[in-house]
Design a protein around this motif. Structure first.
Motif, PDB file in Angstrom:
ATOM      1  N   LEU A  20      40.399  31.859  48.076  1.00  0.00           N
ATOM      2  CA  LEU A  20      39.321  31.375  47.223  1.00  0.00           C
ATOM      3  C   LEU A  20      38.266  32.468  47.085  1.00  0.00           C
ATOM      4  O   LEU A  20      38.148  33.336  47.947  1.00  0.00           O
ATOM      5  N   PRO A  21      37.489  32.439  46.007  1.00  0.00           N
ATOM      6  CA  PRO A  21      36.447  33.467  45.831  1.00  0.00           C
ATOM      7  C   PRO A  21      35.523  33.587  47.037  1.00  0.00           C
ATOM      8  O   PRO A  21      35.177  34.688  47.460  1.00  0.00           O
ATOM      9  N   GLU A  22      35.136  32.431  47.607  1.00  0.00           N
ATOM     10  CA  GLU A  22      34.221  32.478  48.754  1.00  0.00           C
ATOM     11  C   GLU A  22      34.868  33.107  49.990  1.00  0.00           C
ATOM     12  O   GLU A  22      34.166  33.573  50.886  1.00  0.00           O
ATOM     13  N   ASP A  23      36.193  33.118  50.042  1.00  0.00           N
ATOM     14  CA  ASP A  23      36.880  33.756  51.171  1.00  0.00           C
ATOM     15  C   ASP A  23      36.677  35.269  51.179  1.00  0.00           C
ATOM     16  O   ASP A  23      36.777  35.907  52.230  1.00  0.00           O
ATOM     17  N   VAL A  24      36.418  35.822  50.007  1.00  0.00           N
ATOM     18  CA  VAL A  24      36.308  37.283  49.885  1.00  0.00           C
ATOM     19  C   VAL A  24      34.904  37.719  49.475  1.00  0.00           C
ATOM     20  O   VAL A  24      34.691  38.853  49.054  1.00  0.00           O
ATOM     21  N   GLY A  25      33.946  36.786  49.564  1.00  0.00           N
ATOM     22  CA  GLY A  25      32.564  37.138  49.287  1.00  0.00           C
ATOM     23  C   GLY A  25      32.174  37.109  47.830  1.00  0.00           C
ATOM     24  O   GLY A  25      31.130  37.662  47.457  1.00  0.00           O
ATOM     25  N   LEU A  26      32.968  36.446  46.988  1.00  0.00           N
ATOM     26  CA  LEU A  26      32.647  36.338  45.573  1.00  0.00           C
ATOM     27  C   LEU A  26      32.121  34.941  45.261  1.00  0.00           C
ATOM     28  O   LEU A  26      32.419  33.973  45.966  1.00  0.00           O
ATOM     29  N   THR A  27      31.350  34.828  44.194  1.00  0.00           N
ATOM     30  CA  THR A  27      30.817  33.544  43.762  1.00  0.00           C
ATOM     31  C   THR A  27      31.745  32.946  42.725  1.00  0.00           C
ATOM     32  O   THR A  27      32.096  33.609  41.739  1.00  0.00           O
ATOM     33  N   SER A  28      32.146  31.717  42.937  1.00  0.00           N
ATOM     34  CA  SER A  28      33.019  31.043  41.985  1.00  0.00           C
ATOM     35  C   SER A  28      32.215  30.643  40.752  1.00  0.00           C
ATOM     36  O   SER A  28      31.145  30.052  40.857  1.00  0.00           O
ATOM     37  N   SER A  29      32.731  30.987  39.573  1.00  0.00           N
ATOM     38  CA  SER A  29      32.013  30.669  38.336  1.00  0.00           C
ATOM     39  C   SER A  29      32.996  30.184  37.285  1.00  0.00           C
ATOM     40  O   SER A  29      34.134  30.647  37.215  1.00  0.00           O
ATOM     41  N   ALA A  75      42.312  43.723  50.070  1.00  0.00           N
ATOM     42  CA  ALA A  75      41.724  42.725  49.173  1.00  0.00           C
ATOM     43  C   ALA A  75      42.339  41.345  49.391  1.00  0.00           C
ATOM     44  O   ALA A  75      41.653  40.322  49.295  1.00  0.00           O
ATOM     45  N   LEU A  76      43.637  41.303  49.705  1.00  0.00           N
ATOM     46  CA  LEU A  76      44.340  40.040  49.892  1.00  0.00           C
ATOM     47  C   LEU A  76      44.275  39.539  51.335  1.00  0.00           C
ATOM     48  O   LEU A  76      44.856  38.500  51.650  1.00  0.00           O
ATOM     49  N   GLN A  77      43.591  40.291  52.203  1.00  0.00           N
ATOM     50  CA  GLN A  77      43.415  39.923  53.608  1.00  0.00           C
ATOM     51  C   GLN A  77      44.756  39.682  54.297  1.00  0.00           C
ATOM     52  O   GLN A  77      44.962  38.681  54.999  1.00  0.00           O
ATOM     53  N   LEU A  78      45.672  40.618  54.128  1.00  0.00           N
ATOM     54  CA  LEU A  78      46.993  40.497  54.738  1.00  0.00           C
ATOM     55  C   LEU A  78      46.949  40.902  56.202  1.00  0.00           C
ATOM     56  O   LEU A  78      46.210  41.814  56.582  1.00  0.00           O
ATOM     57  N   ASP A  79      47.763  40.239  57.020  1.00  0.00           N
ATOM     58  CA  ASP A  79      47.890  40.678  58.400  1.00  0.00           C
ATOM     59  C   ASP A  79      48.881  41.845  58.451  1.00  0.00           C
ATOM     60  O   ASP A  79      49.413  42.272  57.416  1.00  0.00           O
ATOM     61  N   ARG A  80      49.146  42.365  59.647  1.00  0.00           N
ATOM     62  CA  ARG A  80      49.966  43.569  59.750  1.00  0.00           C
ATOM     63  C   ARG A  80      51.395  43.328  59.262  1.00  0.00           C
ATOM     64  O   ARG A  80      51.990  44.177  58.596  1.00  0.00           O
ATOM     65  N   SER A 101      45.545  54.103  61.201  1.00  0.00           N
ATOM     66  CA  SER A 101      45.807  53.048  60.231  1.00  0.00           C
ATOM     67  C   SER A 101      44.538  52.711  59.455  1.00  0.00           C
ATOM     68  O   SER A 101      43.433  52.754  59.999  1.00  0.00           O
ATOM     69  N   ASP A 102      44.705  52.376  58.181  1.00  0.00           N
ATOM     70  CA  ASP A 102      43.567  51.907  57.391  1.00  0.00           C
ATOM     71  C   ASP A 102      43.650  50.398  57.159  1.00  0.00           C
ATOM     72  O   ASP A 102      42.977  49.850  56.293  1.00  0.00           O
ATOM     73  N   HIS A 103      44.477  49.732  57.965  1.00  0.00           N
ATOM     74  CA  HIS A 103      44.615  48.277  57.844  1.00  0.00           C
ATOM     75  C   HIS A 103      43.437  47.591  58.525  1.00  0.00           C
ATOM     76  O   HIS A 103      43.133  47.849  59.687  1.00  0.00           O
ATOM     77  N   ILE A 104      42.771  46.718  57.783  1.00  0.00           N
ATOM     78  CA  ILE A 104      41.666  45.933  58.328  1.00  0.00           C
ATOM     79  C   ILE A 104      42.189  44.532  58.620  1.00  0.00           C
ATOM     80  O   ILE A 104      42.589  43.818  57.699  1.00  0.00           O
ATOM     81  N   PRO A 105      42.227  44.112  59.892  1.00  0.00           N
ATOM     82  CA  PRO A 105      42.742  42.782  60.222  1.00  0.00           C
ATOM     83  C   PRO A 105      41.992  41.691  59.471  1.00  0.00           C
ATOM     84  O   PRO A 105      40.791  41.825  59.193  1.00  0.00           O
ATOM     85  N   PRO A 106      42.682  40.592  59.124  1.00  0.00           N
ATOM     86  CA  PRO A 106      42.019  39.509  58.378  1.00  0.00           C
ATOM     87  C   PRO A 106      40.752  39.000  59.042  1.00  0.00           C
ATOM     88  O   PRO A 106      39.776  38.679  58.369  1.00  0.00           O
ATOM     89  N   GLY A 107      40.748  38.911  60.379  1.00  0.00           N
ATOM     90  CA  GLY A 107      39.543  38.439  61.068  1.00  0.00           C
ATOM     91  C   GLY A 107      38.358  39.336  60.820  1.00  0.00           C
ATOM     92  O   GLY A 107      37.221  38.863  60.664  1.00  0.00           O
ATOM     93  N   VAL A 108      38.585  40.639  60.764  1.00  0.00           N
ATOM     94  CA  VAL A 108      37.502  41.586  60.493  1.00  0.00           C
ATOM     95  C   VAL A 108      37.047  41.459  59.041  1.00  0.00           C
ATOM     96  O   VAL A 108      35.855  41.551  58.742  1.00  0.00           O
ATOM     97  N   ARG A 110      37.077  38.736  57.337  1.00  0.00           N
ATOM     98  CA  ARG A 110      36.234  37.532  57.269  1.00  0.00           C
ATOM     99  C   ARG A 110      34.833  37.825  57.802  1.00  0.00           C
ATOM    100  O   ARG A 110      33.835  37.314  57.275  1.00  0.00           O
ATOM    101  N   MET A 111      34.751  38.647  58.839  1.00  0.00           N
ATOM    102  CA  MET A 111      33.438  39.016  59.377  1.00  0.00           C
ATOM    103  C   MET A 111      32.630  39.777  58.339  1.00  0.00           C
ATOM    104  O   MET A 111      31.412  39.574  58.207  1.00  0.00           O
TER     105      MET A 111
END
Length: 285
Positions: A20-29, A75-80, A101-108, A110-111
């Motif tokens: 959802l937009p709010e999951d990635v810091g975007l405003t739903s419009s 962008a899709l918050q994929l795990d490893r 690695s340039d992989h950012i874990p989904p938990g990070v 979300r933070m």
């Protein structure tokens, strides 16, 4: 490894649909006909064109680059595991263990979304900036990640010297430089099979006598915390605590700046926070 355009397209559509937009810091419009992110939202997050996302999801583009696949995974918050799957579908070898690695874990990730009111950034093990909050950009005047301008703290400290213009470590630059080099040496010990990391270190050694001298001292330790004064062009000097956390089961570093709730430094940070929010809202929204 051959690419599988149909699998790649199916995966991208499925993964886009679960966010959802709010999951990635975007405003739903506006009214949304389907659940999940819109293509233009994924394109914005990944730093690619909407047309390119469309071609990938329709199976018409078969050879995305390593950089684009990494951006899409973040962008899709994929795990490893999912990140590895995305690489294979694109015909690319998954990022190997024992390398930076340039992989950012989904938990990070979300933070980063939920703590956007703090100057917060994620760095790779070699101190390449991977992602940061809008307030980080406002505080340091840095370019957005994904803008095509690689930002590496080692390079900025020892080669182009730009860090000295942005922030001053309390106790002088010597302590900060030593901490940074000791942290990188620790990384090089753990990831000793990474050819690119060895090449990067050799380059910095050749271009910076200061770095070479500190490297040859042999210190190896994680960089954890420091007090710094940030020189901001809008609000002047801001004194902040800088804390560095290494994410468990990952090589990435989470760097956060903070201050007390009240006082001139907190007021300056509040001003920049408001500026960052306004800058993130599109004109006419």
């Amino acid at each position: 490894m051959p690419a599988d355009a149909d699998t790649l397209a199916q995966l991208l559509r499925a993964w886009r649909g679960r966010l959802l937009p709010e999951d990635v810091g975007l405003t739903s419009s506006g009214q949304r006909r389907t659940t999940g992110l819109r293509r233009e939202e994924l394109a914005q997050l990944a730093g690619v064109s909407v047309d390119y996302v469309m071609r990938l999801e329709q199976g018409r583009s078969r050879t995305p680059s390593v950089q684009i696949v990494a951006s899409l995974a973040r962008a899709l918050q994929l795990d490893r595991t999912e990140t590895d799957l995305l690489h294979r579908a694109a015909g690319l070898a998954p990022p190997g263990s024992g390398t930076v690695s340039d992989h950012i874990p989904p938990g990070v990730q979300r933070m980063l979304v939920r703590m956007a009111d703090l100057p917060l950034a994620v760095f790779a093990a070699d101190w390449t900036l991977l992602h940061c909050t809008p307030l980080w950009q406002a505080l340091f005047g840095s370019a957005p990640t994904g803008s095509g301008q690689p930002q590496n703290l080692i390079v900025q400290t020892f080669i182009d010297g730009s860090v000295a213009d942005v922030a001053t470590a309390h106790g002088g630059s010597d302590g900060f430089e030593r901490a940074l080099v000791a942290d990188l040496r620790r990384t090089a010990t753990v990831l000793d099979g990474d050819v690119r990391l060895r090449s990067f270190i050799a380059r910095v050694r050749a271009e910076s006598t200061r770095f070479a001298a500190l490297w040859d001292e042999g210190r190896a330790a994680a960089h954890r915390s420091m007090v710094k004064t940030v020189h901001n062009r809008l609000v002047g000097d801001v004194t902040l605590d800088c804390d560095v956390l290494t994410v468990p089961d990952s090589d990435v570093k989470l760097v956060v700046y903070s201050t007390t709730e009240r006082g001139p430094d907190a007021e300056k940070l509040d001003f920049l926070r408001v500026r960052a929010v306004h800058a993130a809202v599109p004109a006419g929204a």
